[in-house]
Design an enzyme around this catalytic site. Sequence first.
Site, PDB file in Angstrom:
ATOM      1  N   SER A  96    -112.823  21.091  36.726  1.00 57.80           N
ATOM      2  CA  SER A  96    -113.519  19.914  37.230  1.00 57.80           C
ATOM      3  C   SER A  96    -112.680  18.657  36.985  1.00 57.80           C
ATOM      4  O   SER A  96    -111.565  18.564  37.493  1.00 57.80           O
ATOM      5  CB  SER A  96    -114.907  19.839  36.583  1.00 57.80           C
ATOM      6  OG  SER A  96    -115.756  18.973  37.302  1.00 57.80           O
ATOM      7  N   ASP A 230    -120.697  26.695  44.395  1.00 54.44           N
ATOM      8  CA  ASP A 230    -120.526  25.417  43.692  1.00 54.44           C
ATOM      9  C   ASP A 230    -121.256  24.310  44.453  1.00 54.44           C
ATOM     10  O   ASP A 230    -120.948  24.034  45.617  1.00 54.44           O
ATOM     11  CB  ASP A 230    -119.034  25.086  43.569  1.00 54.44           C
ATOM     12  CG  ASP A 230    -118.758  23.934  42.619  1.00 54.44           C
ATOM     13  OD1 ASP A 230    -119.685  23.166  42.295  1.00 54.44           O
ATOM     14  OD2 ASP A 230    -117.594  23.787  42.198  1.00 54.44           O
ATOM     15  N   HIS A 258    -120.279  26.102  39.564  1.00 56.81           N
ATOM     16  CA  HIS A 258    -119.220  25.174  39.168  1.00 56.81           C
ATOM     17  C   HIS A 258    -118.499  25.598  37.891  1.00 56.81           C
ATOM     18  O   HIS A 258    -117.442  25.059  37.586  1.00 56.81           O
ATOM     19  CB  HIS A 258    -119.825  23.781  38.970  1.00 56.81           C
ATOM     20  CG  HIS A 258    -118.823  22.685  38.807  1.00 56.81           C
ATOM     21  ND1 HIS A 258    -117.863  22.390  39.765  1.00 56.81           N
ATOM     22  CD2 HIS A 258    -118.614  21.809  37.785  1.00 56.81           C
ATOM     23  CE1 HIS A 258    -117.127  21.373  39.350  1.00 56.81           C
ATOM     24  NE2 HIS A 258    -117.546  21.006  38.162  1.00 56.81           N
TER      25      HIS A 258
END
Length: 299
Positions: A96, A230, A258
């Site tokens: 991320s 996601d 995610h």
Amino acid sequence: MTSPRQTMILGSELAYTTAGTGPAVLLVHGLGGDRRTWRHLIGPLAAGHTVIAVDLPGHGQSGAPAGDFSLGAHATALRDLLITLGHGSATVVGHSLGGGIALQFAYQFPERTDRLVLISSGGLGPEVTPVLRAATLPGAEVVVAGMALLPRWLTRRVVPVLSLLPGVAARQDAGPLAEGLHQLLGATHRRAFIRTARSVLGWRGQAVSATSHLQLLADLPVMVAWGDHDATIPPRHHQAVADLLANPTVVEITGAGHYPHETAVDQILPALLAFLAGSTAFRYSEDRWRHLLARSPLT
């Protein structure tokens, strides 16, 4: 055996966990998280590598930076940590926000980057969940404080309900999201979360993109991994960036959200180990970098 440690770098404390011996692998967590997100990968990776899982400045047990929460500042902190620990280079694995930092690291310090692994990476397009965009609004710290007070069990129940709304959260991510919110109970962590978010996000989405730099990474071994469910960052970002790279290793994980490194370990770990074993560490050449710069739209 893992070893939690702390070191002072330019007057700020940086916390990390290290395990194993061999070529260095640096694990970089996402926004609001900490190094515990890598707990399922550290042991297997340490069988053949020196694994370093770091708490970013202002996150986990690391001290807050003096005031710069930008990707470049985080990348520089990682460079300084590698130097302090005696590693000239590393494979950088980022999740991320950590993926955006890993991309920035490779751009700033190519001579210190062996490989790049991007897991559900940020910095590849503007779209992002409205939940993160809201963190850039006035008063966001008060809202985040209230959410952090929710018991973990309640958050785990709320997320599946929120997953019914498009683009908010994936049901599979209830556990990691509950843990991440709990990390924001302290005012210092909330402040770091908000300031880091605002350094890369605006109400319209991600404000920082690495796509213009990808041509410079043409010779770098890159693995791009994401979950096809996601809801935080659209999967199309990852496929689009894979299409821009010269020869990426592409891993789309069916049914994952995610956090595939937490919720789909049995799928992502074999792919990561195969990528490390089957690729040759990048070696920086200034002549080659000059050639790539001459072809780049940056110049």
